[in-house]
Design a protein around this motif. Structure first.
Motif, PDB file in Angstrom:
ATOM      1  N   GLY A  70      11.278 -13.096  18.469  1.00  0.00           N
ATOM      2  CA  GLY A  70      12.145 -14.212  18.110  1.00  0.00           C
ATOM      3  C   GLY A  70      12.852 -14.792  19.322  1.00  0.00           C
ATOM      4  N   ARG A  71      13.344 -13.916  20.196  1.00  0.00           N
ATOM      5  CA  ARG A  71      14.006 -14.397  21.415  1.00  0.00           C
ATOM      6  C   ARG A  71      13.014 -15.060  22.364  1.00  0.00           C
ATOM      7  NH1 ARG A  71      15.412 -10.017  23.840  1.00  0.00           N
ATOM      8  NH2 ARG A  71      15.227  -8.433  22.222  1.00  0.00           N
ATOM      9  N   ARG A  72      11.785 -14.556  22.374  1.00  0.00           N
ATOM     10  CA  ARG A  72      10.746 -15.166  23.209  1.00  0.00           C
ATOM     11  C   ARG A  72      10.427 -16.575  22.711  1.00  0.00           C
ATOM     12  NH1 ARG A  72       8.610 -13.984  28.131  1.00  0.00           N
ATOM     13  NH2 ARG A  72       9.669 -12.038  27.619  1.00  0.00           N
ATOM     14  N   GLU A  73      10.338 -16.746  21.417  1.00  0.00           N
ATOM     15  CA  GLU A  73      10.058 -18.068  20.853  1.00  0.00           C
ATOM     16  C   GLU A  73      11.204 -19.037  21.120  1.00  0.00           C
ATOM     17  OE1 GLU A  73       9.244 -17.028  16.811  1.00  0.00           O
ATOM     18  OE2 GLU A  73       7.078 -16.823  17.168  1.00  0.00           O
ATOM     19  N   GLU A  74      12.438 -18.539  21.086  1.00  0.00           N
ATOM     20  CA  GLU A  74      13.584 -19.389  21.425  1.00  0.00           C
ATOM     21  C   GLU A  74      13.504 -19.839  22.880  1.00  0.00           C
ATOM     22  OE1 GLU A  74      17.043 -17.132  20.527  1.00  0.00           O
ATOM     23  OE2 GLU A  74      16.792 -17.268  18.338  1.00  0.00           O
ATOM     24  N   LEU A  75      13.086 -18.921  23.753  1.00  0.00           N
ATOM     25  CA  LEU A  75      12.912 -19.275  25.160  1.00  0.00           C
ATOM     26  C   LEU A  75      11.868 -20.372  25.303  1.00  0.00           C
ATOM     27  CD1 LEU A  75      13.223 -18.804  28.241  1.00  0.00           C
ATOM     28  CD2 LEU A  75      11.492 -16.998  28.021  1.00  0.00           C
ATOM     29  N   TRP A  76      10.754 -20.229  24.612  1.00  0.00           N
ATOM     30  CA  TRP A  76       9.700 -21.242  24.692  1.00  0.00           C
ATOM     31  C   TRP A  76      10.206 -22.602  24.221  1.00  0.00           C
ATOM     32  CZ3 TRP A  76       5.029 -18.148  22.229  1.00  0.00           C
ATOM     33  CH2 TRP A  76       4.644 -17.135  23.127  1.00  0.00           C
ATOM     34  N   GLU A  77      10.954 -22.597  23.137  1.00  0.00           N
ATOM     35  CA  GLU A  77      11.477 -23.866  22.614  1.00  0.00           C
ATOM     36  C   GLU A  77      12.431 -24.522  23.604  1.00  0.00           C
ATOM     37  OE1 GLU A  77      13.220 -22.919  18.888  1.00  0.00           O
ATOM     38  OE2 GLU A  77      11.301 -22.511  17.879  1.00  0.00           O
ATOM     39  N   SER A  78      13.165 -23.707  24.356  1.00  0.00           N
ATOM     40  CA  SER A  78      14.129 -24.256  25.321  1.00  0.00           C
ATOM     41  C   SER A  78      13.447 -24.854  26.544  1.00  0.00           C
ATOM     42  CB  SER A  78      15.099 -23.158  25.773  1.00  0.00           C
ATOM     43  OG  SER A  78      14.451 -22.236  26.650  1.00  0.00           O
ATOM     44  N   MET A  79      12.130 -24.622  26.690  1.00  0.00           N
ATOM     45  CA  MET A  79      11.413 -25.078  27.881  1.00  0.00           C
ATOM     46  C   MET A  79      10.619 -26.355  27.625  1.00  0.00           C
ATOM     47  SD  MET A  79      10.049 -21.372  29.319  1.00  0.00           S
ATOM     48  CE  MET A  79       9.973 -21.836  31.055  1.00  0.00           C
ATOM     49  N   ALA A  80      10.978 -27.073  26.581  1.00  0.00           N
ATOM     50  CA  ALA A  80      10.212 -28.265  26.196  1.00  0.00           C
ATOM     51  C   ALA A  80      10.105 -29.277  27.329  1.00  0.00           C
ATOM     52  CB  ALA A  80      10.846 -28.907  24.967  1.00  0.00           C
TER      53      ALA A  80
END
Length: 368
Positions: free
Chosen positions: A60-70
């Motif tokens: 979940g934290r990894r996916e949040e990181l990915w979303e923050s890198m848009a």
């Protein structure tokens, strides 16, 4: 050299690549890759597992990181007060390798950018090629690649290979178990495929099987049937399509059946364990291309007739070369017409007719 800064920059690029290209995988495929990345991040052995809630929280934290890198971009790498393009692996390694580190950068399946940074364990020359054997990885992305070629050199990623090999063993089809048992008996006197025995002997298995990784990469670099430059252009032209998968398979078969490839090497060395592990872990190759060798190996386990293996490998290579030449002819004709869409359809149709690829069954709606 500021190793902390460099590692952080490379890991940023790894995370950005995963964020942009994670969608190329199936749900199951992405989950498997995240699982491996989690184990690397937590310095776990390949067979170790944490409770599901802990892993899911990390995902979940990894996916949040990915979303923050848009809106993020790939970062240049800072070395010796200079900034290097993230894909300039040759120049970067000219600075890094004397200090004991190796940097990997390139494109993988579906043109996904891939990066890693690892400690160097050994550098040697084999068949006039530089071969790097790497150890602990300081930065990496979703891809658990056991070996690769980069800048006309062979790179063996030992840490990733242990993870990759264990996953292959854990999810091995029942049909491959006899080959594994045969290899284990020849390798370490352990024809027992129990999890405990495999854990105990994993490093021995890897030591033997790394010859396959090495010889495959050497075979791929030396192959002249499917020229590397043309192969790469086709990968760029047909990313994430059945054609990409097909030409990767053809290149793999040609590499493995080359004079410097793994099958010929095992035959020359009379290496039963190496051949056994190769056959156990080669399930991804299409049966139409690989069927003769599989049949011959089943007999070999009883007779140990190396001539039969040699004949089967020659047959497989001839078949792969024939299909490759057909594909290349279609591709050349398509280039002249500048029509990649029709070229893709023509290649797929030819391979359907040869049985190399299977058509997806058509779904028709029943009349009301």
């Amino acid at each position: 050299m500021n190793l902390t800064l460099l590692t952080r920059q490379i890991q940023h690029n790894c995370d950005l690549s995963d964020a942009r290209h994670g969608g190329i995988y199936s749900i199951c495929g992405l989950a498997m890759r995240l699982r491996d990345l989690y184990k690397w991040d937590h310095r776990m052995e390949p067979w170790q597992e944490h409770e599901a809630v802990r892993v899911l929280d990390w995902i979940g934290r990894r996916e949040e990181l990915w979303e923050s890198m848009a809106d993020a971009q790939f970062q240049p790498l800072t070395l010796a007060d200079n900034d290097f393009d993230a894909f300039d692996s040759r120049a970067i390694n000219a600075v890094l390798s004397p200090q004991g580190f190796f940097y990997g950068a390139g494109y993988a399946h579906s043109l996904k950018p891939t990066f890693f940074l690892a400690e160097i364990e050994q550098c040697q020359t084999i068949q006039e090629r530089t071969v790097w054997r790497l150890g602990q990885e300081l930065a990496r992305d979703l891809l658990t690649l056991p070996a690769l070629s980069q800048d006309d050199q062979v790179v063996l990623r030992t840490q990733a290979a242990r993870m990759f090999l264990w996953d292959q063993i854990a999810y091995m089809a029942n049909s491959a178990r006899p080959a594994l048992a045969f290899a284990l008996g020849a390798c370490c006197g352990l024809p027992d495929t129990s999890a405990a025995g495999l854990r105990r002997h994993l490093d021995t298995i890897l030591q033997v099987h790394q010859t396959t990784y090495l010889r495959h990469e050497l075979g791929e670099l030396e192959d002249r049937v499917f020229e590397r430059a043309t192969w790469r252009r086709m990968l760029a032209d047909f990313p994430h399509t059945p054609v990409e998968l097909l030409i990767r398979t053809l290149k793999d078969v040609l590499a493995d059946t080359a004079a410097c490839g793994p099958i010929a090497h095992f035959t020359r060395q009379r290496d039963k364990a190496g051949l056994g592990f190769y056959m156990a872990f080669s399930g991804g190759l299409t049966p139409l291309l690989f069927g003769e060798l599989k049949t011959s190996f089943e007999t070999f386990m009883q007779t140990e007739d190396w001539n039969e293996i040699d004949r089967a490998a020659s047959t497989v290579r001839h078949k792969a070369a024939t299909y490759t030449n057909e594909v290349l002819a279609i591709y050349a004709a398509g280039n002249r017409k500048q029509d990649l869409s029709s070229t893709q359809k023509a290649i797929e149709e030819t391979l359907y007719e040869r049985g190399v690829m299977k058509r997806k069954p058509e779904i028709t709606a029943e009349a009301p």
